[in-house]
Design a protein around this motif. Structure first.
Motif, PDB file in Angstrom:
ATOM      1  N   ALA A   1       0.844  -1.192   0.000  1.00  0.00           N
ATOM      2  CA  ALA A   1       0.000   0.000   0.000  1.00  0.00           C
ATOM      3  C   ALA A   1       0.883   1.247   0.000  1.00  0.00           C
ATOM      4  O   ALA A   1       1.693   1.442   0.905  1.00  0.00           O
ATOM      5  N   LEU A   2       0.702   2.070  -1.025  1.00  0.00           N
ATOM      6  CA  LEU A   2       1.438   3.320  -1.163  1.00  0.00           C
ATOM      7  C   LEU A   2       0.467   4.472  -0.987  1.00  0.00           C
ATOM      8  O   LEU A   2      -0.536   4.564  -1.708  1.00  0.00           O
ATOM      9  N   SER A   3       0.732   5.345  -0.049  1.00  0.00           N
ATOM     10  CA  SER A   3      -0.164   6.462   0.233  1.00  0.00           C
ATOM     11  C   SER A   3       0.293   7.723  -0.484  1.00  0.00           C
ATOM     12  O   SER A   3       1.496   7.991  -0.599  1.00  0.00           O
ATOM     13  N   TRP A   4      -0.698   8.494  -0.956  1.00  0.00           N
ATOM     14  CA  TRP A   4      -0.418   9.858  -1.399  1.00  0.00           C
ATOM     15  C   TRP A   4      -0.432  10.698  -0.131  1.00  0.00           C
ATOM     16  O   TRP A   4      -1.473  10.919   0.483  1.00  0.00           O
ATOM     17  N   ILE A   5       0.739  11.131   0.317  1.00  0.00           N
ATOM     18  CA  ILE A   5       0.905  11.699   1.651  1.00  0.00           C
ATOM     19  C   ILE A   5       0.028  12.929   1.902  1.00  0.00           C
ATOM     20  O   ILE A   5      -0.510  13.079   3.010  1.00  0.00           O
ATOM     21  N   PRO A   6      -0.165  13.843   0.949  1.00  0.00           N
ATOM     22  CA  PRO A   6      -1.071  14.962   1.241  1.00  0.00           C
ATOM     23  C   PRO A   6      -2.469  14.511   1.655  1.00  0.00           C
ATOM     24  O   PRO A   6      -3.090  15.119   2.542  1.00  0.00           O
ATOM     25  N   ALA A   7      -2.989  13.446   1.032  1.00  0.00           N
ATOM     26  CA  ALA A   7      -4.308  12.932   1.407  1.00  0.00           C
ATOM     27  C   ALA A   7      -4.253  12.266   2.773  1.00  0.00           C
ATOM     28  O   ALA A   7      -5.167  12.411   3.593  1.00  0.00           O
ATOM     29  N   VAL A  38      -6.347   8.503  -2.408  1.00  0.00           N
ATOM     30  CA  VAL A  38      -5.650   8.263  -1.148  1.00  0.00           C
ATOM     31  C   VAL A  38      -4.478   7.312  -1.317  1.00  0.00           C
ATOM     32  O   VAL A  38      -3.392   7.554  -0.792  1.00  0.00           O
ATOM     33  N   GLU A  39      -4.695   6.215  -2.064  1.00  0.00           N
ATOM     34  CA  GLU A  39      -3.647   5.190  -2.152  1.00  0.00           C
ATOM     35  C   GLU A  39      -3.623   4.531  -3.515  1.00  0.00           C
ATOM     36  O   GLU A  39      -4.627   4.522  -4.248  1.00  0.00           O
ATOM     37  N   LEU A  40      -2.476   3.943  -3.800  1.00  0.00           N
ATOM     38  CA  LEU A  40      -2.320   2.990  -4.891  1.00  0.00           C
ATOM     39  C   LEU A  40      -1.698   1.750  -4.270  1.00  0.00           C
ATOM     40  O   LEU A  40      -0.685   1.836  -3.570  1.00  0.00           O
ATOM     41  N   ARG A  41      -2.322   0.609  -4.531  1.00  0.00           N
ATOM     42  CA  ARG A  41      -1.885  -0.642  -3.913  1.00  0.00           C
ATOM     43  C   ARG A  41      -1.429  -1.614  -4.988  1.00  0.00           C
ATOM     44  O   ARG A  41      -2.125  -1.831  -5.975  1.00  0.00           O
ATOM     45  N   VAL A  42      -0.261  -2.188  -4.778  1.00  0.00           N
ATOM     46  CA  VAL A  42       0.362  -3.088  -5.748  1.00  0.00           C
ATOM     47  C   VAL A  42       0.285  -4.509  -5.228  1.00  0.00           C
ATOM     48  O   VAL A  42       0.672  -4.791  -4.082  1.00  0.00           O
ATOM     49  N   CYS A  43      -0.207  -5.414  -6.052  1.00  0.00           N
ATOM     50  CA  CYS A  43      -0.326  -6.825  -5.678  1.00  0.00           C
ATOM     51  C   CYS A  43       0.994  -7.538  -5.928  1.00  0.00           C
ATOM     52  O   CYS A  43       1.556  -7.456  -7.025  1.00  0.00           O
ATOM     53  N   LEU A  44       1.484  -8.245  -4.915  1.00  0.00           N
ATOM     54  CA  LEU A  44       2.777  -8.924  -4.983  1.00  0.00           C
ATOM     55  C   LEU A  44       2.648 -10.374  -4.523  1.00  0.00           C
ATOM     56  O   LEU A  44       1.820 -10.695  -3.666  1.00  0.00           O
ATOM     57  N   ASP A  52     -14.700   8.536 -12.277  1.00  0.00           N
ATOM     58  CA  ASP A  52     -14.058   9.016 -13.490  1.00  0.00           C
ATOM     59  C   ASP A  52     -12.917   9.966 -13.172  1.00  0.00           C
ATOM     60  O   ASP A  52     -11.939  10.062 -13.930  1.00  0.00           O
ATOM     61  N   ALA A  53     -13.016  10.661 -12.045  1.00  0.00           N
ATOM     62  CA  ALA A  53     -11.965  11.578 -11.614  1.00  0.00           C
ATOM     63  C   ALA A  53     -11.969  11.650 -10.092  1.00  0.00           C
ATOM     64  O   ALA A  53     -13.034  11.613  -9.459  1.00  0.00           O
ATOM     65  N   ALA A  54     -10.790  11.717  -9.519  1.00  0.00           N
ATOM     66  CA  ALA A  54     -10.631  11.853  -8.083  1.00  0.00           C
ATOM     67  C   ALA A  54      -9.767  13.077  -7.795  1.00  0.00           C
ATOM     68  O   ALA A  54      -9.024  13.544  -8.666  1.00  0.00           O
ATOM     69  N   THR A  55      -9.871  13.592  -6.595  1.00  0.00           N
ATOM     70  CA  THR A  55      -9.118  14.788  -6.224  1.00  0.00           C
ATOM     71  C   THR A  55      -7.725  14.398  -5.761  1.00  0.00           C
ATOM     72  O   THR A  55      -7.562  13.552  -4.871  1.00  0.00           O
ATOM     73  N   LEU A  56      -6.729  15.004  -6.364  1.00  0.00           N
ATOM     74  CA  LEU A  56      -5.332  14.805  -5.968  1.00  0.00           C
ATOM     75  C   LEU A  56      -4.904  16.061  -5.224  1.00  0.00           C
ATOM     76  O   LEU A  56      -4.771  17.143  -5.823  1.00  0.00           O
ATOM     77  N   LEU A  57      -4.714  15.945  -3.920  1.00  0.00           N
ATOM     78  CA  LEU A  57      -4.353  17.099  -3.106  1.00  0.00           C
ATOM     79  C   LEU A  57      -2.912  17.519  -3.372  1.00  0.00           C
ATOM     80  O   LEU A  57      -2.055  16.679  -3.669  1.00  0.00           O
ATOM     81  N   PRO A  58      -2.609  18.809  -3.275  1.00  0.00           N
ATOM     82  CA  PRO A  58      -1.256  19.278  -3.593  1.00  0.00           C
ATOM     83  C   PRO A  58      -0.232  18.938  -2.521  1.00  0.00           C
ATOM     84  O   PRO A  58      -0.575  18.700  -1.370  1.00  0.00           O
ATOM     85  N   LEU A  59       1.022  18.923  -2.918  1.00  0.00           N
ATOM     86  CA  LEU A  59       2.111  18.702  -1.986  1.00  0.00           C
ATOM     87  C   LEU A  59       2.169  19.841  -0.972  1.00  0.00           C
ATOM     88  O   LEU A  59       1.766  20.966  -1.261  1.00  0.00           O
TER      89      LEU A  59
END
Length: 216
Positions: A35-41, A181-187, A208-215
């Motif tokens: 699980a990789l988080s987009w830290i601003p979110a 919020v996240e991108l999760r990679v299957c391993l 169709d679109a999600a909010t990407l919060l700024p750094l």
């Protein structure tokens, strides 16, 4: 009678251990989810309250590891498993703050997920780092200074560009409440990318679109 009652009470822990659900037994799982988080979110929901230093203004942290989670192919996952491995010390979790953001997060990931690997805490933390080292965190969104609306497929495409071994069937995006919020990679258990189980992909962001919060 008292001797019989005492003997029965002595056996209760054995019965309790035997009754533990199969999905919560250490070492009993099929694959991993990185699980990789987009830290601003993350900061907007939990990180600020936890005083995570990655949330401080000027840190400019984008993608970072949330955790490495054992999974079952049926879409369930073990957590808080019984294990013979000792829990990490405060010193050991503090040493992982750079990886997880805070020592408290390092402890939580071990307690909820690491126990279920059957590994020692030290080896679990090494495994998380090894999994993270295999994924090039996309720099496509590293310069964001304003809120954006993005198609989750664009995020996955950016990761594929940075990691040719990946494809969309190996990733799942998460956007609860409309924020990415996240991108999760299957391993695999050997940390090789694999196609995600159908039960997992059903939880993918369908917007169709999600909010990407700024750094920050």
């Amino acid at each position: 009678m008292h001797r019989l009652t005492a003997a029965f009470v002595a056996l209760l822990p054995i019965f309790a251990a035997g009754a533990a659900p199969a999905q919560d037994r250490a070492g009993d799982f099929d694959s991993y989810l990185l699980a990789l988080s987009w830290i601003p979110a993350y900061c907007a929901t939990d990180g600020d309250e936890r005083d995570d230093p990655r949330c401080q203004d000027g840190r400019r942290v984008g993608w970072a590891v949330h955790g490495l989670w054992p999974q079952h192919d049926d879409g369930t996952w073990p957590e808080y498993c019984h294990t013979n491995q000792r829990s990490p010390s405060r010193q050991e979790t503090a040493a992982q703050a750079g990886l997880f953001g805070t020592s408290g997060s390092a402890w939580h990931q071990w307690n909820k997920h690491g126990r279920c690997t059957g590994l020692s805490a030290a080896n679990y933390y090494r495994l998380v780092q090894a999994a993270l080292d295999r994924i090039a965190l996309s720099e496509v969104f590293e310069g964001i200074d304003r809120e954006l609306r993005v198609d989750p497929d664009v995020v996955e495409a950016a990761f594929i560009e940075a990691n040719p071994a990946l494809d969309r069937d190996m990733m799942v995006t998460s956007c609860p409440g409309g924020d990415l919020v996240e991108l999760r990679v299957c391993l695999t258990r050997d940390l090789e990318p694999e196609v995600c189980a159908p039960a997992l992909t059903r939880r993918e962001c369908r917007r169709d679109a999600a909010t990407l919060l700024p750094l920050r």
